[in-house]
Design a protein around this motif. Structure first.
Motif, PDB file in Angstrom:
ATOM      1  N   GLU A 210       5.013  -3.994   4.692  1.00  0.00           N
ATOM      2  CA  GLU A 210       5.988  -3.834   5.778  1.00  0.00           C
ATOM      3  C   GLU A 210       7.326  -3.327   5.254  1.00  0.00           C
ATOM      4  N   GLU A 211       7.773  -3.895   4.125  1.00  0.00           N
ATOM      5  CA  GLU A 211       9.051  -3.462   3.558  1.00  0.00           C
ATOM      6  C   GLU A 211       8.963  -2.020   3.078  1.00  0.00           C
ATOM      7  N   LEU A 212       7.815  -1.669   2.521  1.00  0.00           N
ATOM      8  CA  LEU A 212       7.631  -0.300   2.059  1.00  0.00           C
ATOM      9  C   LEU A 212       7.730   0.680   3.216  1.00  0.00           C
ATOM     10  N   LEU A 213       7.039   0.381   4.310  1.00  0.00           N
ATOM     11  CA  LEU A 213       7.052   1.283   5.457  1.00  0.00           C
ATOM     12  C   LEU A 213       8.441   1.365   6.079  1.00  0.00           C
ATOM     13  N   THR A 214       9.172   0.263   6.042  1.00  0.00           N
ATOM     14  CA  THR A 214      10.540   0.274   6.558  1.00  0.00           C
ATOM     15  C   THR A 214      11.449   1.131   5.686  1.00  0.00           C
ATOM     16  N   ALA A 215      11.272   1.034   4.377  1.00  0.00           N
ATOM     17  CA  ALA A 215      12.086   1.822   3.444  1.00  0.00           C
ATOM     18  C   ALA A 215      11.766   3.309   3.541  1.00  0.00           C
ATOM     19  N   ASP A 216      10.518   3.634   3.882  1.00  0.00           N
ATOM     20  CA  ASP A 216      10.091   5.017   4.129  1.00  0.00           C
ATOM     21  C   ASP A 216      10.428   5.982   2.990  1.00  0.00           C
ATOM     22  N   VAL A 242      -0.854   2.853   4.557  1.00  0.00           N
ATOM     23  CA  VAL A 242      -0.181   3.495   3.434  1.00  0.00           C
ATOM     24  C   VAL A 242      -0.981   4.691   2.956  1.00  0.00           C
ATOM     25  N   ARG A 243      -2.296   4.516   2.870  1.00  0.00           N
ATOM     26  CA  ARG A 243      -3.141   5.631   2.428  1.00  0.00           C
ATOM     27  C   ARG A 243      -3.020   6.814   3.380  1.00  0.00           C
ATOM     28  N   GLU A 244      -2.953   6.533   4.668  1.00  0.00           N
ATOM     29  CA  GLU A 244      -2.856   7.618   5.645  1.00  0.00           C
ATOM     30  C   GLU A 244      -1.483   8.282   5.588  1.00  0.00           C
ATOM     31  N   LEU A 245      -0.460   7.459   5.551  1.00  0.00           N
ATOM     32  CA  LEU A 245       0.904   7.996   5.586  1.00  0.00           C
ATOM     33  C   LEU A 245       1.237   8.786   4.324  1.00  0.00           C
ATOM     34  N   PRO A 281       4.200  18.162   3.306  1.00  0.00           N
ATOM     35  CA  PRO A 281       5.024  17.490   4.299  1.00  0.00           C
ATOM     36  C   PRO A 281       4.537  16.073   4.564  1.00  0.00           C
ATOM     37  N   LYS A 282       5.451  15.190   4.909  1.00  0.00           N
ATOM     38  CA  LYS A 282       5.074  13.811   5.209  1.00  0.00           C
ATOM     39  C   LYS A 282       4.301  13.750   6.522  1.00  0.00           C
ATOM     40  N   ARG A 283       3.353  12.828   6.560  1.00  0.00           N
ATOM     41  CA  ARG A 283       2.546  12.657   7.764  1.00  0.00           C
ATOM     42  C   ARG A 283       3.098  11.499   8.579  1.00  0.00           C
ATOM     43  N   ALA A 284       3.033  11.636   9.879  1.00  0.00           N
ATOM     44  CA  ALA A 284       3.474  10.573  10.769  1.00  0.00           C
ATOM     45  C   ALA A 284       2.372   9.529  10.942  1.00  0.00           C
ATOM     46  N   ILE A 285       2.753   8.280  11.124  1.00  0.00           N
ATOM     47  CA  ILE A 285       1.786   7.210  11.349  1.00  0.00           C
ATOM     48  C   ILE A 285       1.230   7.333  12.747  1.00  0.00           C
ATOM     49  N   ARG A 286      -0.081   7.319  12.850  1.00  0.00           N
ATOM     50  CA  ARG A 286      -0.700   7.427  14.172  1.00  0.00           C
ATOM     51  C   ARG A 286      -1.074   6.055  14.699  1.00  0.00           C
TER      52      ARG A 286
END
Length: 286
Positions: A210-216, A242-245, A281-286
């Motif tokens: 969660e912290e990782l995704l928030t830090a982006d 994480v693997r997808e993003l 390019p970065k991928r958006a979370i679906r």
């Protein structure tokens, strides 16, 4: 323990012969050098001719293969034991301060000088360590040549900074990640990126999913690539999101170059700069 020590000392005394035949800066140049740590293994292999290296640790061949293949071939291996000191009969031991008291006692008995080499957490530390070891083994010119090469690599990176300072973190599924004051942080900085785990006063930080995704961050770095291959442990540590993003935005690095302070740590910064420049390019979370 005392009885075992006396026995080992007697064996050493029976076999110890000869000594250094040259001198440099007022000190005898060691002719039978032994290393007891993988990082000092690599320093010794880079600085000294094989003919003067009596033993390196059993970890040296694989570690050397990742950086300078063949450097450890043919050199006897040790497990940093008292028996190794007896068998090798070195005149100098490079240590990281972790050897047992018995090993150090036997080193004194055989007349081996024990040199404690500190860990390197930045590029100035690497310069200091190279000069220290170079002086101790009579190879200061070689040490200065390696420093000059490293500094030229770092200067090249600094002279051509990236247009965008990407945000990264060395993350392999959570737990501790290298923070401020670590060698990994120094490599990331030299590459022209920002280590988002570099928090004031913390050499390590902890990032959950969660912290990782928030830090982006823009990319994830992960170790376990000593031989150029990611480890299964790191792959298993990745959350599905994480693997997808971060598909295509995970960068492997050699653990050795991030753990041991070596001139090749600067090469790791170059490799990271190139990998960051090639990111999709970065991928958006679906």
């Amino acid at each position: 323990m005392a009885s075992a020590l006396r026995s080992l000392v007697l064996v050493v005394a029976a076999f110890a012969v000869g000594g250094p035949v040259a001198s440099a800066a007022g000190r005898a140049v060691p002719q039978r050098m032994m290393s007891t740590n993988v990082c000092t293994d690599l320093l010794l292999l880079e600085l000294a001719p094989k003919s003067r290296i009596a033993s390196v640790t059993f970890l040296a061949p694989e570690a050397a293969r990742a950086l300078f293949p063949g450097a450890a071939d043919g050199i006897p291996l040790n497990h940093n034991s008292a028996e190794d000191v007896v068998n090798v009969r070195p005149d100098l031991i490079l240590d990281s301060g972790l050897s047992t008291p018995l090993v150090r006692t036997l080193a004194r008995q055989v007349g081996a000088r024990v040199v404690d080499v500190k860990d390197a957490n930045n590029f100035q530390d690497i310069r200091d360590v190279l000069r220290q070891v170079g002086d101790e083994i009579g190879e200061r010119p070689r040490a200065e040549a390696l420093i000059a090469r490293m500094d030229a690599t770092l200067a090249g990176l600094a002279a051509d900074p990236p247009k965008k300072r990407l945000r990264v973190v060395a993350w392999s599924g959570g737990s501790a990640v290298p923070g401020k004051g670590s060698l990994t942080d120094a490599i990331i900085t030299a590459a022209g990126a920002e280590n988002i785990a570099a928090r004031p006063g913390a050499s390590e930080s902890s990032f959950g999913v969660e912290e990782l995704l928030t830090a982006d961050p823009d990319a994830l770095l992960f170790g376990g690539a000593t031989l150029g291959q990611p480890s299964l442990l790191n792959d298993e540590g990745q959350h599905r999101v994480v693997r997808e993003l971060y598909a295509g935005r995970r960068i492997a690095y050699s653990d050795i170059a991030h753990t041991c302070g070596l001139p090749q740590s600067a090469d790791s910064a170059v490799a990271l700069r190139r990998a960051l420049a090639a990111l999709p390019p970065k991928r958006a979370i679906r």
